[in-house]
Design an enzyme around this catalytic site. Structure first.
Site, PDB file in Angstrom:
ATOM      1  N   GLY A 127       0.797  -1.212   0.000  1.00  0.00           N
ATOM      2  CA  GLY A 127       0.000   0.000   0.000  1.00  0.00           C
ATOM      3  C   GLY A 127       0.832   1.266   0.000  1.00  0.00           C
ATOM      4  O   GLY A 127       0.382   2.299   0.492  1.00  0.00           O
ATOM      5  N   SER A 206       4.904  -5.759  -2.168  1.00  0.00           N
ATOM      6  CA  SER A 206       5.138  -4.325  -2.331  1.00  0.00           C
ATOM      7  C   SER A 206       5.721  -3.734  -1.043  1.00  0.00           C
ATOM      8  O   SER A 206       6.807  -4.125  -0.626  1.00  0.00           O
ATOM      9  CB  SER A 206       3.842  -3.641  -2.765  1.00  0.00           C
ATOM     10  OG  SER A 206       4.080  -2.327  -3.204  1.00  0.00           O
TER      11      SER A 206
END
Length: 509
Positions: A127, A206
């Site tokens: 995120g 991520s």
């Protein structure tokens, strides 16, 4: 549920922290601890909203964590305060459905019914360090738990200004402590759910991959997990002290402009909405040239974190699984009009990120004949930030004796401009298409492609979780990376295969 009682949520109840019904444990259930609400679906026990930590100083929103109160074991899942993410055009709005709380120190747990000494997968969501949550519906671990016979634990950690804004004692990297506390909770308690505390894999995607990579090097995390899976780990060195100070100065200025002057008490009393508004101003200021709030070099984060030779010497895991998508950067460059990228813009990026400009441009022209400069920019950015990063890390890790597998997910989205973008692999990993029903990137993906490619991706991960060896859907072992004869495992819409990494490119590091 039949025979259920209610669990008092304890102090701090409110929106999103309502009591949860408790299913009494039975001999067929892995639950041995009293006081947990659970339900069972097709042989998998689900326990949501478990509190892994609580602030040592409840009055200080930036406090380090300790063991949660026995009065607040579990409550309805929440997420940390955040605004809509920049990749919602791909992912959909699921995060914004969730109640937000500054006390969202929660994990969700899935366990095969009757499990005993099952391997454990702890998953850290991404995120961009300012959004995301392990408790959102995207990361429903039921299918992974069922197919892999393993425990699945998804983790929330603090985000954005509430995680990184400077305090009187300097830089903050609070998510590192949050995740350490979650891992300690898992280590102490997972056996009571049927898991093996000696067999834990830490996975992240991520920003979550950044933290998993970091924790694989930290002495404080040694012994808390055995192996690490890094999905879409980007080349993203921590901020220097100067870069961090510049962002914090801008953040303070933005707070003032928003009418929230920081008083003697510092940021502790600033309303959350004002913090998020100022955080957004920082992100906007750095758009196109880096992230706003993210980890900075300090006591918890080595300045040479992405010096792979140094990093692998610090690593305390036995094996690595590294995976990227084919077109990671398509997720970030979609807002940039195709017509806005010409040869000049492409050359500027290449010159800043590769040592041999002419050779790299020639490689891009040969690899993508007839494509736009925008498409070549997507390729160049994906190479520099993700695909070459995975190969470089694999080379160093293998040389250090850490068994490493490198994979590439090459299934494309029908969504215009998306291709095989950053995050596109995540629903395939979890195999829960119904939980991504409003994700634009999945519109038009054939069910047979989703099932086939997802089955291969889950087999890769679950083989790694269960025995440290990635496997194909038919059970065959995927070869470990060999620098002398480098090969990558490719998962495409039509099946799997072996490919060579890109050659002749020298990224600037």
């Amino acid at each position: 549920m039949s025979g259920a009682t209610e669990l008092a949520a304890g102090p701090g109840t409110g929106p999103g922290t309502s009591p949860i019904a408790v299913q009494a444990a039975t001999p067929a259930s892995p639950l041995k601890l009293a006081g947990f609400g659970a339900d069972v679906s097709d042989g998998v026990v689900r326990v949501l909203g478990v509190h892994y930590g609580a602030r040592l100083d409840p009055a200080d929103r930036f406090s380090a964590l300790g063991v949660p109160s026995s009065l607040r074991v579990q409550s309805a899942p929440t997420v940390f305060p955040q605004t809509p993410g920049s990749l919602d055009w791909l992912l959909g709005p699921a995060l914004m459905e969730m109640p937000q709380s500054e006390d969202a120190f929660q994990i969700n747990i899935w366990a095969p019914e009757g499990a005993q000494d099952a391997p454990v997968l702890v998953y850290l969501p991404g995120g961009a360090f300012i959004s995301g949550a392990g408790t959102v519906r995207w990361y429903d671990g039921e299918r992974l738990a069922r197919e892999g016979g393993c425990m699945v634990v998804t983790v929330n950690y603090r985000l954005g200004a509430l995680a990184f804004a400077a305090g009187r004692d300097g830089a903050r990297n609070l998510p590192v402590g949050d995740i350490l506390q979650a891992l300690r909770w898992v280590r102490r308690n997972i056996a009571d759910f049927g898991g093996d505390p000696e067999d834990i894999t830490l996975a992240g995607q991520s920003a979550g991959a950044f933290y998993a990579y970091l924790l694989s090097q930290l002495h404080e995390a040694e012994g808390l997990f055995n192996r690490t899976a890094l999905l879409s780990l980007a080349w993203q060195p921590p901020l220097t002290s100067a870069e961090y100070a510049e962002r914090c100065t801008l953040f303070g200025q933005s707070l003032g402009e928003a009418g929230s002057e920081v008083q003697d008490t510092g940021l502790e009393t600033v309303p959350v909405d004002a913090l998020l508004q100022a955080q957004g101003a920082v992100s906007k200021a750095y758009a196109g040239r880096g992230l706003g709030f993210m980890p900075a070099a300090g006591d918890e984060v080595p300045a040479d974190l992405f010096d792979f030779a140094a990093a692998v010497r610090r690593m305390h895991v036995s094996s690595l699984l590294l995976s990227t998508t084919q077109d990671e950067a398509a997720a970030f460059l979609k807002p940039l009009p195709v017509a806005a990228v010409g040869r000049e813009q492409l050359t500027g990026f290449v010159a800043a990120h590769f040592k041999d400009v002419a050779a790299t441009l020639g490689w891009l022209d040969q690899a993508l004949p007839g494509e736009t400069d925008h498409a070549k920019l997507v390729e160049a950015m994906t190479l520099h930030q993700f695909r070459l990063t995975a190969v470089e890390l694999a080379e160093h890790a293998t040389a250090a004796g850490i068994a490493t597998t490198v994979a590439r997910f090459d299934v494309g989205s029908p969504l215009e401009g998306a291709r095989s973008a950053h995050c596109f692999d995540v629903p395939f990993v979890f195999g829960n298409r119904h939980q991504w029903h409003d994700a634009p990137m999945l519109n038009g993906v054939a069910d047979e492609v989703f099932e086939s490619a997802g089955g291969e991706l889950r087999s890769l991960l679950l083989g790694f979780v269960s025995e440290g060896s990635a496997r194909t859907a038919d059970g065959s072992a995927v070869a470990a990376f060999d620098p002398a004869d480098p090969k990558l495992h490719r998962i495409g819409a039509g099946g799997t295969g072996t490919i060579e990494p890109e050659r002749g490119l020298n990224p600037r590091r």
